[in-house]
Design a protein around this motif. Sequence first.
Motif: not given
Length: 280
Positions: A48, A69, A89, A91
């Motif tokens: 993700s 992702s 965001h 990972w």
Amino acid sequence: MSTVSFSIFPNDNFIDLCLYQYGKEQCDPGHSFGPATRNHYLFHYVLSGTGTLMADNSKGITQTYSVKSGQGFLIFPGQITTYFADQEHPWEYIWLEFDGLKVKEALQTTFFSLEHPVYRANSKELREILKNEMLYIVEHCTASKFHLIGHLYLFLDALTQSTHSNELTSSSKMSDYYIKEAIHYIEQNFQNDISIEEIAGVCGINRSYFGKIFRKSIGKSPQEFLMNYRMIKATELLSLTSLSISEISQAVGYDNPLHFSRAFKNVYGISPRTWRKENK
């Protein structure tokens, strides 16, 4: 805070395909690793989030790649890389560090290279298999070494099949054929008094040329490979049997146990007897 699970494989006496370390990490925003190099292949799969890979190509020029992702990246032995998580965001990824005689051969059937390190699967189904095999290895660190190596083979199969390149497999080099013949001969005859000239002769080429292509392909001279192969077989006999040091010496191609012990110590840093006590 980053959450990390990390394991080191308990045994490296696998020649064709070996696992070294593996793990899973949910990274903090901006968390980075590198610049660094590895001794073996290192594959990350992003579960993700996103991040950035900075990797040197074959000319030593640093290239930058965005990885998200469902993608991943392969680091080659000796390649300088830095990678870091996205600020917004970050990972979460899983990784495997692996190597072996079959790895370079397998990767030659894929698009992977120093110029193309990012994993983009050509099949969603194969991508899921690859991810699940990696997760299985990471989550079963207490399983037997043979069990984990079995799943490493399934991972490598999914990796190569999901990145298969027809263009790269359309031609085969004679040098690859010679190396395969030489390794097969060593595997079948390591216990005998064989010479490098003899192995080159089996391939039908002279020793000088054989030594050159062998080192280029394997990264070791034929002499180094033969000795290391014998020593790995010796460790198997030391840990799995009650044969004497003299008997093991004979079984791996050394008539003189003193020569065997000296060679063993050069590779492992300790005598065969001490190694047995520590690993029995």
